[in-house]
Enzyme design. Structure first.
Site, PDB file in Angstrom:
ATOM      1  N   GLY A 250      26.327   7.205  67.597  1.00  0.00           N
ATOM      2  CA  GLY A 250      25.526   6.291  68.403  1.00  0.00           C
ATOM      3  C   GLY A 250      25.851   4.818  68.236  1.00  0.00           C
ATOM      4  N   GLU A 292      28.707  10.958  62.751  1.00  0.00           N
ATOM      5  CA  GLU A 292      29.412  11.526  63.906  1.00  0.00           C
ATOM      6  C   GLU A 292      29.712  10.488  64.975  1.00  0.00           C
ATOM      7  OE1 GLU A 292      27.304  15.933  63.949  1.00  0.00           O
ATOM      8  OE2 GLU A 292      26.406  14.326  65.118  1.00  0.00           O
ATOM      9  N   PRO A 293      30.480   9.462  64.675  1.00  0.00           N
ATOM     10  CA  PRO A 293      30.804   8.510  65.728  1.00  0.00           C
ATOM     11  C   PRO A 293      31.762   9.117  66.753  1.00  0.00           C
ATOM     12  CG  PRO A 293      31.953   7.949  63.687  1.00  0.00           C
ATOM     13  CD  PRO A 293      31.126   9.152  63.388  1.00  0.00           C
ATOM     14  N   ARG A 295      32.023   7.345  70.467  1.00  0.00           N
ATOM     15  CA  ARG A 295      32.400   6.125  71.194  1.00  0.00           C
ATOM     16  C   ARG A 295      33.055   5.094  70.274  1.00  0.00           C
ATOM     17  NH1 ARG A 295      29.351   4.656  75.752  1.00  0.00           N
ATOM     18  NH2 ARG A 295      27.666   5.896  74.876  1.00  0.00           N
ATOM     19  N   ARG A 332      30.754   6.626  84.863  1.00  0.00           N
ATOM     20  CA  ARG A 332      29.733   5.976  84.034  1.00  0.00           C
ATOM     21  C   ARG A 332      28.964   4.867  84.756  1.00  0.00           C
ATOM     22  NH1 ARG A 332      30.378   3.557  79.922  1.00  0.00           N
ATOM     23  NH2 ARG A 332      28.586   4.355  78.766  1.00  0.00           N
ATOM     24  N   CYS A 363      34.271   9.614  99.017  1.00  0.00           N
ATOM     25  CA  CYS A 363      33.435   9.483 100.196  1.00  0.00           C
ATOM     26  C   CYS A 363      31.975   9.448  99.752  1.00  0.00           C
ATOM     27  CB  CYS A 363      33.710  10.673 101.091  1.00  0.00           C
ATOM     28  SG  CYS A 363      33.066  10.440 102.703  1.00  0.00           S
ATOM     29  N   TYR A 392      34.042   9.027  76.942  1.00  0.00           N
ATOM     30  CA  TYR A 392      33.230   9.545  78.057  1.00  0.00           C
ATOM     31  C   TYR A 392      33.816   9.187  79.427  1.00  0.00           C
ATOM     32  CZ  TYR A 392      30.102  10.073  74.098  1.00  0.00           C
ATOM     33  OH  TYR A 392      29.581  10.406  72.872  1.00  0.00           O
TER      34      TYR A 392
HETATM   35  N1  LLP Z   1      26.447  13.447  67.670  1.00  0.00           N
HETATM   36  C1  LLP Z   1      25.693  14.045  68.601  1.00  0.00           C
HETATM   37  C2  LLP Z   1      24.853  15.175  68.207  1.00  0.00           C
HETATM   38  C3  LLP Z   1      25.702  13.598  69.926  1.00  0.00           C
HETATM   39  O1  LLP Z   1      24.945  14.189  70.839  1.00  0.00           O
HETATM   40  C4  LLP Z   1      26.534  12.503  70.281  1.00  0.00           C
HETATM   41  C5  LLP Z   1      26.577  12.013  71.663  1.00  0.00           C
HETATM   42  C6  LLP Z   1      27.322  11.917  69.277  1.00  0.00           C
HETATM   43  C7  LLP Z   1      27.244  12.403  67.973  1.00  0.00           C
HETATM   44  C8  LLP Z   1      28.228  10.765  69.538  1.00  0.00           C
HETATM   45  O2  LLP Z   1      27.591   9.635  70.000  1.00  0.00           O
HETATM   46  P1  LLP Z   1      28.417   8.257  70.131  1.00  0.00           P
HETATM   47  O3  LLP Z   1      28.840   7.840  68.760  1.00  0.00           O
HETATM   48  O4  LLP Z   1      29.594   8.542  70.991  1.00  0.00           O
HETATM   49  O5  LLP Z   1      27.466   7.336  70.765  1.00  0.00           O
HETATM   50  N2  LLP Z   1      27.943  10.271  78.291  1.00  0.00           N
HETATM   51  C9  LLP Z   1      27.225   9.167  77.674  1.00  0.00           C
HETATM   52  C10 LLP Z   1      27.065   9.362  76.184  1.00  0.00           C
HETATM   53  C11 LLP Z   1      26.385  10.643  75.827  1.00  0.00           C
HETATM   54  C12 LLP Z   1      26.360  10.873  74.333  1.00  0.00           C
HETATM   55  C13 LLP Z   1      26.006  12.253  74.006  1.00  0.00           C
HETATM   56  N3  LLP Z   1      25.937  12.543  72.608  1.00  0.00           N
HETATM   57  C14 LLP Z   1      27.955   7.871  78.020  1.00  0.00           C
HETATM   58  O6  LLP Z   1      28.954   7.918  78.716  1.00  0.00           O
HETATM   59  O7  LLP Z   1      27.508   6.798  77.623  1.00  0.00           O
END
Ligand code: LLP
Length: 433
Positions: A250, A292-293, A295, A332, A363, A392
């Site tokens: 996150g 769990e990064p 992004r 996005r 379209c 993403y």
């Molecule tokens: N761990 C779990 C359980 C998750 O559900 C997610 C993301 C992550 C880790 C990684 O999160 P990050 O570090 O990437 O923020 N499609 C959306 C983002 C959806 C994220 C879903 N879960 C977007 O394009 O912004």
């Protein structure tokens, strides 16, 4: 000089470079639309998170790459060579990891609705840890593992009930959520007791993930507090001491010059402090920390290159610059109104004197990459680069309007390497009878 993130640089010819490669030359060589992914940046991000864990947490703490952000064969090889484990959320991601030769002992299998077939497949390939979402799944896993004569290590995914102040579509850790089991309702304690009583699962600890694209450190700290209090509670009630606490991903990444990345080092150092106090006050060992990064590892490694087509101004309204991709390769903006920085790759350092709407070729009026975007003057044939598309984008791509998915080229230290072939029209009809 760099633009937005340190790996986007401007060459002497005024072109945008990424990973030491000229993006205009890449567009010429591979065609557009083209995903460019900077392997060096991915590796340095993985190394940065691993170093932080070594600094802040006990030995055995680990970075898991949340591969939903970007899943393709080569990235699991990169993760393996950096000693990074993987979070997979579907059998398709798991299959991709296996195809890369990734050690399945280092895979954490997520998902709020794993089917019996998914569970059986993951058990067969030897997934190291299941992150169990709910009681229904727990019982299914115990039954199927029993049939296969296995004892499966698990974490339980809990919802700590924290508001992460982000886009509502990417919030996941609140009580009313399709993800996890709530602490507040008492259900987290009962699923824990249930897991401890089952024969074919082995409880190793707990997981939470509060949401994505978070820029405020407070929700991370609050979530860690809630989870630690729960661990202490479980220890008092059952004698079970969690070996692992997975705090999810996150970490916010900036897409424009107006903001900055979340300082992950600050967040993790503060959580490290909490852990030490916690352990001293409860007289119990500190759990190993997993993060769990997704992004934060891949977003700023990506650039998407398009060719500008129609450029039209509606007198008194706005200017549309249309490109040869759009919502199928990057949904996005259509989904979350996400900000992006765009530029004309051959004039990267020049002033952005226009304000335009960058439109895709589908379209559908909502098929936009960005509205009101500053951009250099441009015309048909110019290469338009959209920055920070590593997360993403490819992983959320579709074939809407029968557009083939773009190719992806990996760049590092000035060398380029095709890692995903461009889809062909034949690929589009491959499964159709
Ligand atoms: N761990 C779990 C359980 C998750 O559900 C997610 C993301 C992550 C880790 C990684 O999160 P990050 O570090 O990437 O923020 N499609 C959306 C983002 C959806 C994220 C879903 N879960 C977007 O394009 O912004």
């Amino acid at each position: 000089m760099h633009i937005l993130h340190d790996n986007y640089t401007v060459g002497e010819n005024g072109h945008l470079f990424v990973g030491g490669c000229d993006t205009v030359a890449l567009a010429q060589k591979y065609g557009t639309p083209l995903y460019v992914i900077d392997e060096g940046k991915i590796r340095s991000n993985m190394q940065r998170f691993s170093a932080l864990l070594r600094e802040c947490f006990p030995a055995g703490s680990r970075v898991l790459f949340a591969s939903k952000a970007l899943s393709y064969v080569d990235i699991y090889r990169i993760a393996a060579s950096e000693g990074v484990a993987a979070d997979v959320v579907s059998p398709g991601e798991l299959y991709t990891a296996c195809k890369a030769g990734f050690d399945t002992a280092d895979v954490y299998f997520h998902g709020n609705n794993k089917t019996d077939a998914d569970i059986a497949y993951a058990l067969d390939v030897g997934v190291g840890t299941f992150v169990v979402d709910n009681e229904d799944e727990l019982l299914a896993l115990d039954r199927i593992a029993g049939q296969k004569g296995k004892t499966q290590p698990i974490l339980l995914r809990l919802s700590p009930g924290i508001d992460p102040h982000t886009h509502k579509k990417v919030v996941t850790g609140s009580v009313d959520s399709k993800f996890g089991t709530a602490i507040e309702t008492g259900q987290a304690m009962s699923i824990t007791e249930r897991a401890l009583a089952l024969q074919n699962v082995l409880l190793k600890g707990f997981h939470c993930h509060i949401g994505s694209q978070i820029f405020d450190s407070a929700p991370f700290i609050e979530a860690a507090d809630v989870m630690l209090a729960f661990i202490a509670d479980v220890y008092r009630k059952t004698g079970f001491l969690a070996e692992y606490l997975n705090l999810g991903g996150g970490y916010g990444v900036t897409y424009t010059e107006d903001t900055a990345d979340l300082d992950a080092s600050r967040v993790l150092r503060e959580i490290g402090e909490k852990l030490r106090t916690f352990s001293a006050s409860h007289g119990i060992a500190v759990p190993k920390i997993l993060i769990e990064p997704g992004r934060a590892i891949v977003a700023a490694a990506g650039v998407t290159l398009y060719t500008v087509g129609s450029h039209k101004t509606i007198t008194g309204y706005r200017t549309y610059v249309s490109v040869d991709g759009g919502m199928p390769d990057n949904p996005r903006y259509a989904l979350y109104q996400s900000d992006y920085t765009a530029l004309i790759a051959s004039r990267a350092a020049e002033a952005k004197t226009e304000r335009v709407t960058i439109a895709g070729r589908c379209c559908e009026s909502g098929d936009l990459i960005q509205e009101n975007a500053p951009l250099q003057p441009c015309g048909r044939g110019d290469i338009l680069a959209v920055l920070v598309t590593g997360a993403y984008n490819y992983s959320m791509a579709s074939n809407y309007n029968r557009l083939p998915r773009p190719a992806m080229v990996s760049v590092r230290d000035g060398a380029d390497r095709l890692v995903i072939r461009r889809e062909s029209y034949e690929d589009l009809t491959r499964n159709e009878l």
